[in-house]
Design an enzyme around this catalytic site. Structure first.
Site, PDB file in Angstrom:
ATOM      1  N   GLU A 220      49.750  49.245  46.811  1.00 17.96           N
ATOM      2  CA  GLU A 220      48.525  48.754  46.195  1.00 17.96           C
ATOM      3  C   GLU A 220      48.870  48.201  44.812  1.00 17.96           C
ATOM      4  OE1 GLU A 220      47.621  50.932  49.490  1.00 17.96           O
ATOM      5  OE2 GLU A 220      48.403  51.959  47.724  1.00 17.96           O
TER       6      GLU A 220
ATOM      7  N   GLU B  54      49.368  42.601  35.815  1.00 17.61           N
ATOM      8  CA  GLU B  54      48.968  42.190  34.475  1.00 17.61           C
ATOM      9  C   GLU B  54      50.165  41.805  33.607  1.00 17.61           C
ATOM     10  OE1 GLU B  54      46.492  43.853  30.590  1.00 17.61           O
ATOM     11  OE2 GLU B  54      47.275  45.253  32.073  1.00 17.61           O
TER      12      GLU B  54
ATOM     13  N   GLU C  51      29.283  43.033  26.026  1.00 18.70           N
ATOM     14  CA  GLU C  51      30.434  43.603  26.717  1.00 18.70           C
ATOM     15  C   GLU C  51      30.641  45.075  26.372  1.00 18.70           C
ATOM     16  OE1 GLU C  51      33.889  41.185  26.106  1.00 18.70           O
ATOM     17  OE2 GLU C  51      32.913  39.370  26.888  1.00 18.70           O
TER      18      GLU C  51
ATOM     19  N   ARG D 213      38.739  53.746  24.778  1.00 18.85           N
ATOM     20  CA  ARG D 213      39.451  53.297  25.971  1.00 18.85           C
ATOM     21  C   ARG D 213      39.297  54.334  27.078  1.00 18.85           C
ATOM     22  NH1 ARG D 213      39.804  48.047  25.887  1.00 18.85           N
ATOM     23  NH2 ARG D 213      41.464  47.159  24.597  1.00 18.85           N
TER      24      ARG D 213
END
Length: 201
Positions: A43, A130, A153, A70
């Protein structure tokens, strides 16, 4: 680099689509011995590609950093407010330079006066596609203060201005533990003389 001759993708399917996406690959690849690996099922977290911007004032030898919540740090059991560099996701059709400027305005309330492209980096290549493009941008640190971010956001971003020496001390004692911020600051220490020349007015 074209790896199409060395990687055989048997199938790829999206197994989760939410704020981010997860794809499942069935593949095999050429081995160092010259044959093929067995079939692997993996994955891959498709987070997108990003820019990171180290905000540097070469006249005062200061850096501007940001602090924000975060969820990944929280899930890992770490203190979830991290001190980082400005960063943002590159959307389809955007140039990384434009993203760097936009995110600097949104997250630190400043406009980069000049930028140096430091390099491109993979963060967790074992499970995510990424990549991050790192810049160093010249700013006037006297103009940076307060809390920023887009309410739409859910951003709540506090700015910090510290000397380069203090930022490195924060890396050493663990106050800065975000990987890209650590990389950026250590790069700055190694390349500071050259960067100050390149970013000079």
């Amino acid at each position: 680099m074209d790896a199409s001759k060395d990687v055989d993708v048997i199938s790829r399917e999206t197994v989760f689509q939410g704020y981010f996406r997860v794809d499942r690959y069935r593949l095999r690849h050429r081995t160092f011995a010259g044959g093929w690996s067995r079939e692997l099922v993996r994955e891959v977290f498709e987070r997108g590609h990003a820019v990171v911007v180290l905000l540097y004032d070469p006249e005062r030898d200061e850096v501007a950093l940001i602090e924000q919540f975060r969820p990944g740090a929280y899930a890992a059991g770490w203190h979830p407010w991290l001190i980082e560099c400005v960063a943002g996701i590159i959307e389809a059709g955007e140039h990384p330079d434009d993203v760097a400027r936009r995110e600097t305005r949104e997250e630190a309330g400043a406009d980069p006066e000049a930028m140096v492209h430091v390099g491109d980096f993979l963060l967790t290549a074992g499970g995510s596609s990424e990549s991050c493009r790192l810049y160093c941008a010249r700013i006037d640190s006297r103009a940076i203060h307060g809390v920023h971010g887009l309410e739409s956001e859910g951003e709540d971003i506090r700015t910090h201005v510290v000397s380069t020496a203090e930022a490195l001390a924060m890396v050493r004692d663990g106050r800065i533990n975000n990987a890209m911020a650590v990389l950026a600051l250590q790069w700055l220490v190694l390349e500071k003389d050259r960067v100050r020349r390149e970013l000079a007015r």
